[in-house]
Structures are given as structure tokens and as C-alpha cells.
Write an enzyme that holds these catalytic residues in place. Structure first.
Site, short mmCIF file in Angstrom:
data_model
loop_
_atom_site.label_atom_id
_atom_site.label_comp_id
_atom_site.label_asym_id
_atom_site.label_seq_id
_atom_site.Cartn_x
_atom_site.Cartn_y
_atom_site.Cartn_z
CE LYS A 34 -0.60 0.49 4.97
NZ LYS A 34 -1.00 1.78 5.61
N GLY A 39 9.21 -1.50 2.88
CA GLY A 39 8.73 -1.40 4.09
C GLY A 39 9.27 -0.66 4.92
CB THR A 40 9.63 -0.78 8.74
OG1 THR A 40 8.16 -0.61 9.03
CG2 THR A 40 10.43 -0.18 9.81
CB ILE A 183 15.03 1.90 18.09
CG1 ILE A 183 14.53 0.88 17.03
CG2 ILE A 183 14.43 3.41 17.16
CD1 ILE A 183 13.15 0.66 16.47
NE ARG A 267 8.52 -0.81 13.89
CZ ARG A 267 8.16 0.14 13.05
NH1 ARG A 267 8.52 1.35 13.38
NH2 ARG A 267 7.47 -0.07 11.76
CG ASP A 307 8.54 -6.13 12.81
OD1 ASP A 307 9.53 -6.84 12.61
OD2 ASP A 307 8.72 -4.96 12.62
CB ALA A 315 15.39 -6.79 8.62
CG HIS A 444 47.82 -10.83 14.83
ND1 HIS A 444 47.20 -10.38 15.75
CD2 HIS A 444 49.11 -10.18 14.38
CE1 HIS A 444 48.29 -9.64 16.27
NE2 HIS A 444 49.27 -9.47 15.26
P1 FAD Z 1 7.57 -3.92 7.56
O1 FAD Z 1 8.85 -3.75 7.23
O2 FAD Z 1 6.53 -2.90 8.63
O3 FAD Z 1 6.64 -4.07 6.15
C1 FAD Z 1 5.32 -4.03 6.26
C2 FAD Z 1 4.77 -3.71 4.93
O4 FAD Z 1 3.51 -3.95 4.74
C3 FAD Z 1 4.76 -1.87 4.75
O5 FAD Z 1 5.44 -1.67 3.73
C4 FAD Z 1 3.29 -1.54 4.98
O6 FAD Z 1 3.07 -0.48 4.03
C5 FAD Z 1 2.55 -2.83 4.07
N1 FAD Z 1 1.24 -2.89 4.70
C6 FAD Z 1 0.69 -2.60 5.74
N2 FAD Z 1 -0.56 -3.30 5.81
C7 FAD Z 1 -0.86 -3.45 4.53
C8 FAD Z 1 -2.01 -3.88 3.71
N3 FAD Z 1 -3.25 -3.97 4.40
N4 FAD Z 1 -1.84 -3.81 2.46
C9 FAD Z 1 -0.96 -3.79 1.44
N5 FAD Z 1 0.39 -3.38 2.50
C10 FAD Z 1 0.29 -3.21 3.81
N6 FAD Z 1 15.85 -4.69 11.99
C11 FAD Z 1 17.13 -5.38 11.74
O7 FAD Z 1 17.13 -6.46 11.57
N7 FAD Z 1 18.02 -4.53 11.98
C12 FAD Z 1 18.02 -3.24 12.17
O8 FAD Z 1 19.15 -2.66 12.17
C13 FAD Z 1 16.90 -2.59 12.30
N8 FAD Z 1 16.82 -1.18 12.67
C14 FAD Z 1 15.70 -0.82 12.81
C15 FAD Z 1 15.70 0.62 13.09
C16 FAD Z 1 14.47 1.27 13.14
C17 FAD Z 1 14.46 2.95 13.34
C18 FAD Z 1 13.11 0.64 13.09
C19 FAD Z 1 12.03 1.36 13.16
C20 FAD Z 1 13.19 -0.72 12.76
C21 FAD Z 1 14.34 -1.53 12.81
N9 FAD Z 1 14.44 -2.77 12.57
C22 FAD Z 1 15.68 -3.36 12.35
C23 FAD Z 1 13.36 -3.60 12.39
C24 FAD Z 1 12.95 -3.64 11.03
O9 FAD Z 1 12.83 -2.82 10.23
C25 FAD Z 1 11.59 -4.77 11.08
O10 FAD Z 1 11.82 -5.86 12.00
C26 FAD Z 1 11.31 -5.14 9.44
O11 FAD Z 1 11.29 -3.87 8.70
C27 FAD Z 1 10.01 -5.96 9.40
O12 FAD Z 1 9.83 -6.45 8.36
P2 FAD Z 1 8.24 -6.89 7.96
O13 FAD Z 1 8.18 -7.09 6.40
O14 FAD Z 1 7.49 -7.56 8.76
O15 FAD Z 1 7.29 -5.42 8.04
#
Ligand code: FAD
Length: 464
Positions: A34, A39-40, A183, A267, A307, A315, A444
Site C-alpha cells: 500500500k 517496508g519499514t 532503537i 512497535r 513483525d 529484518a 591477526h
Molecule cells: P514492515 O517492514 O513493517 O513492512 C510491512 C509492509 O506492509 C509495509 O510496507 C506496509 O506499508 C505494508 N502494509 C501494511 N498493511 C498493508 C495492507 N493491508 N495492504 C498492503 N500493504 C500493507 N531490524 C534489523 O534487523 N536490523 C536493524 O538494524 C533494524 N533497525 C531498525 C531501526 C528502526 C528505526 C526501526 C523502526 C526498525 C528497525 N529494524 C531493524 C526492524 C525492521 O525494520 C523490521 O523488523 C522489519 O522491517 C519487519 O519487516 P516486515 O516485512 O515484517 O514489516
């Protein structure tokens, strides 16, 4: 109605990994996003956060340049350039991801995906137009969004979320950060290295509560040395905005006056738009989608990843869950993930990296253990780069002769440890013994020699 072997809702690490891996295994994949692909993680998480931390790191290095005989003036920061660099990297990665998806013939649908009965997914575009999809399998990967606490609604003015922080366009004078988790600590470290006065407020008795106690103490000490005011064991009670800032109240009767407060208290899983009500998908009280060890929900053929489920919000864990789920869809009988042994990396200064049981967790689990710690202070490479703070700690089962047996946990805090955890992670996950890991030859001079010394000393003998 378009049909696919696999329909995925959410294009973050969980969703795009399932799409790429599934397509590489021959599945016809539809991916619904969307907002922005990546993503995040790519847009407002891992990548932009680490990029801005690097800007802070460069400034820190320049501030110490005189130690190397390089006399330079105190640098000034142009946050516009810093943000452009960050965005350039984000855009390159997001663009690369879109190309990879295209190359693997994944169909990307722009819009909000909602799940219906029998693995149907409705995609509603920005114009309100709906497209119906059906999948032999469906993966829910809608991720998470920042949480806050009562009285601290995000406004991007006095109360910032991580999303706001990553768009920082100036170096603030004073900031309070609520939450001393991964974070919060990364932001505290970044800001202090940029020149901001930082107060870090944590309700738990110590920051980085999920890490081994020695690690958390080392970070706390290093932060205090660099001027971060670390206040652990304090509850934040509210804040009073005023012209030019806000006063944050905490503890019994304490307060700090800051330009703004950043809330980093975790989160929450985001299932708000998934339309799960008419399905058998169950969510927990905290909003996570319930899954079994293969990431299957209670709705036949529907998986949930990343997540959105109650596993480490990382990630790389999302990637692993995506691969696991796709293998399971393909009937390949994959090994479930052992979530107690996944690798963690925290990119503050000093960095933190670990896998496996902490000393306390090993004791609580009833193991008879032996622990060894070695510091970076005596390591040649660490001295060369001028970054000697921190230690490696290895927790192992104790053998009857008093030496170490199977390695249960590896905990690192110090320079570049996120790049050094590999051997520790493998040792823990292959259930290597101390004797086996002590045979690894460490090049080393490298910082990885500290891991080598730590496991060697658990054999009852040592070098340095
Ligand atoms: P997300 O990345 O949140 O992606 C979900 C996607 O689904 C989004 O693009 C959203 O728009 C979409 N979506 C939601 N609902 C709908 C819907 N109904 N229809 C269509 N699309 C939809 N992790 C690490 O491993 N190392 C790090 O160094 C790290 N640093 C971070 C730093 C910060 C500041 C933050 C906030 C997070 C960090 N993370 C880190 C965590 C990592 O970003 C998340 O664990 C990871 O992005 C999760 O992936 P995901 O695909 O489950 O969710």
C-alpha cells in the site's frame, strides 16, 4: 479474478523475501503493497537509521583526528547533504528491489490488501478501485508501526517517532529519548555524536534489558562517558509543551527541558487493514497474529511473517520466516527457526551483537555454566583504530573437569561487533564446544582475536 500460487500482503522484508524466494523456487507470486516497497526496514528503519549513524560516526572520527596527528577544525554539519545521502541509498535499494521483483516476474499490486474467505485478497487502490486476487497460499506480512505511551501522541513537533527522527533536518540542542531499547540507544548514540545533549529515559532497571547484563552495563558506562544522561528505572509521567520545546517529567519529581522528545518504546503489529474479522486468523491480546512453528495461521493455507507475529522484530528474522514459510508451502519439511538463538545487532557506539543465552538466562534454564570475558582494550587492531571499549563474553556449559563444553551464548559489545558475531552465531547454532571453537584460527591483527582468546581461555589454557 487473478490467481497466483502465492499472494503476499505487505512489501517489507518479510513480504518481499517471500516473493523473491518463492519466485526463485518457481512460484507465480502476487505482492500487494500500500505504500513503498521495502517496508519499514528500507524506508524508515534499518537502512536510514544506520546511514545517519554513519554520519554521526564520521563526525566522531573527525573529532578524534588530532590523536592521529591530523589537525582539523571542528566540523560543521549540513543535514541537507546528510539527508540526501541517506535518501540516495534508500532510493537505490528500493529501486533495486523493484527491479529484482520485476526480473523474477512477481506481479506487484499497489493498494491496501484485505484477506477474505478461501484465500481471496481484495486490493483497493488509491482511487478506490478494487481488484480481486486468489492464492493457493497467502502470506500476511503487514509489519508494525511505532507505539507510544499515554500523553505522548506523535506530532513531529514536540513528540517524535522514529519516522520523524529519520527525517532530522537540523542538529537539535537538547533531546529526551523515552525507551532504552535498541532503537532508543541507536538514536541516543547518533544524536550525541552529532553534538546534541541527550537524556535517555528507561523504565526498566537497565537499558538494553534484552541483552546480557555485562553488555548493558558496558553500553551504559560508555554512554555516560560520552555525555548521555542515562536514567534507568524511571517512569515518564508526562510533558508540558512550551514555546521552543517541552518539559518532560519523570521519576518522583524530576524533569528535563528539551527541544523535543522521541518516543522509542517499541512497535505494535499492524493488522489494522488486513480485514481479518471474517477469517479464522487469530490475533493475541497484543495484536500479533498467532502462528505455529511454520508460520501457519489458523486459516488453511494462510501464513503470517515478520513483525506481524510475536518473534524478534528484526529484518533478518523476517527473511528467515519468509524462507521457512515458502519451503513449507512447497512441502519441503523445513526445520523450524530456533528463536532463542537468532542473531541480534544494535548499531549504537559501542555496538552490540549477540546470539544465544545470556549468563542469567543460562542459569535460569538450569545449566551449570562457565563464563569467560575478554576486553578489546588489549587488542592490537582495536588500539589501531582507537576504539578499545567493550568486551566479548562467552557462556558455555561447564564440564566435570571445570572447563567449558557446549557454547550456549556469545555476547559482544565494542567496535564493529555486528560484523564479528558470525563465528559466535555459528558456534551457538551448531552447538559447537569450546574446544571446537578454540581451533578456529583468527587472522591477526583483527578484532575477532578477542573472540578467539575468549573461547581459548574456556579450555583452561590461554595465550595472551
Ligand atoms: P514492515 O517492514 O513493517 O513492512 C510491512 C509492509 O506492509 C509495509 O510496507 C506496509 O506499508 C505494508 N502494509 C501494511 N498493511 C498493508 C495492507 N493491508 N495492504 C498492503 N500493504 C500493507 N531490524 C534489523 O534487523 N536490523 C536493524 O538494524 C533494524 N533497525 C531498525 C531501526 C528502526 C528505526 C526501526 C523502526 C526498525 C528497525 N529494524 C531493524 C526492524 C525492521 O525494520 C523490521 O523488523 C522489519 O522491517 C519487519 O519487516 P516486515 O516485512 O515484517 O514489516
Amino acid at each position: 479474478m487473478a490467481s497466483h500460487d502465492l499472494v503476499i500482503i505487505g512489501g517489507g522484508p518479510a513480504g518481499y523475501a517471500a516473493a523473491l524466494y518463492g519466485a526463485s523456487a518457481g512460484l507465480d507470486v502476487g505482492l500487494v503493497e500500500k505504500n513503498k516497497l521495502g517496508g519499514t526496514c528500507l524506508n524508515v528503519g534499518c537502512i536510514p537509521a544506520k546511514e545517519l549513524l554513519e554520519t554521526a560516526h564520521v563526525r566522531r572520527t573527525i573529532m578524534h583526528a588530532a590523536e592521529f596527528g591530523l589537525n582539523v577544525d571542528e566540523p560543521t554539519i549540513d543535514m541537507t547533504v546528510a539527508q540526501e545521502r541517506k535518501q540516495g541509498i534508500v532510493d537505490k535499494l528500493v529501486g533495486g528491489l523493484a527491479s529484482m521483483l520485476k526480473g523474477r516476474k512477481v506481479t506487484v499490486y499497489d493498494g491496501v490488501g484485505t484477506l477474505g474467505a478461501d484465500r481471496t485478497v481484495t486490493v483497493t487502490g488509491a482511487d478506490g478501485e478494487a481488484t480481486e486476487l486468489t492464492g493457493t497460499h497467502v502470506a500476511l506480512a503487514s509489519g508494525s508501526v511505532p507505539r507510544t505511551i499515554p500523553g505522548f501522541d506523535f506530532d513531529g513537533d514536540k513528540v517524535w517517532s522514529s519516522d520523524h527522527m529519520l527525517s532530522l533536518d537540523h542538529v537539535p540542542g537538547r533531546v529526551a529519548i523515552i525507551g532504552g531499547g535498541a532503537i532508543g540507544c541507536e538514536f541516543a548514540s547518533m544524536l550525541v555524536d552529532l553534538g546534541t545533549e541527550v537524556t535517555l529515559l528507561e523504565a526498566m532497571p537497565r537499558i538494553l534489558a534484552l541483552t546480557d547484563e555485562d553488555v548493558s552495563k558496558a553500553v551504559s558506562r560508555a554512554f555516560s562517558k560520552r555525555g548521555i544522561d542515562v536514567k534507568a528505572g524511571v517512569a515518564v509521567t508526562g510533558h508540558e509543551p512550551h514555546d521552543g520545546g517541552t518539559t518532560v517529567h519523570f521519576g518522583d519529581d524530576d524533569s528535563v527541558d528539551v527541544d523535543f522528545v522521541c518516543v522509542s518504546v517499541g512497535r505494535r503489529p499492524y493488522s489494522d487493514e488486513l480485514g481479518l474479522d471474517g477469517t479464522n486468523v487469530v490475533t493475541t491480546e497484543r495484536g500479533f497474529v498467532e502462528v505455529d512453528e511454520y508460520c501457519q495461521t489458523a486459516e488453511p493455507g494462510v501464513y503470517a511473517l515478520g513483525d506481524l507475529i510475536d518473534t524478534g522484530q528484526l529484518a533478518h528474522v523476517a527473511f528467515a520466516e519468509a524462507i521457512l514459510a515458502v519451503k513449507h508451502m512447497l512441502g519441503e519439511n523445513p526445520l523450524p527457526i530456533d528463536h532463542s538463538r537468532v542473531p541480534w545487532g544494535i548499531y549504537c557506539n559501542p555496538e552490540v551483537a549477540f546470539a544465544g543465552l545470556s549468563e542469567q538466562a543460562a542459569k535460569d534454564a538450569g545449566y551449570d555454566i562457565i563464563v569467560s570475558k575478554h576486553r578489546y582494550a588489549a587488542n592490537g587492531r582495536a588500539m589501531i583504530v582507537g576504539d578499545t571499549e567493550g568486551l566479548v563474553k562467552v557462556v558455555a556449559e561447564k564440564k566435570p573437569d571445570g572447563t567449558g563444553g557446549v557454547i550456549l551464548g556469545v555476547h559482544m559489545v565494542g567496535p564493529w561487533v555486528t560484523e564479528q558475531l558470525g563465528q559466535g552465531y555459528l558456534s551457538v547454532n551448531w552447538e559447537a564446544t569450546v574446544d571446537e571453537a578454540a581451533q578456529f584460527i583468527q587472522p591477526h591483527p583483527t578484532m575477532s582475536e578477542v573472540f578467539g582468546e575468549t573461547v581459548l581461555s574456556l579450555t583452561g589454557r590461554s595465550l595472551h
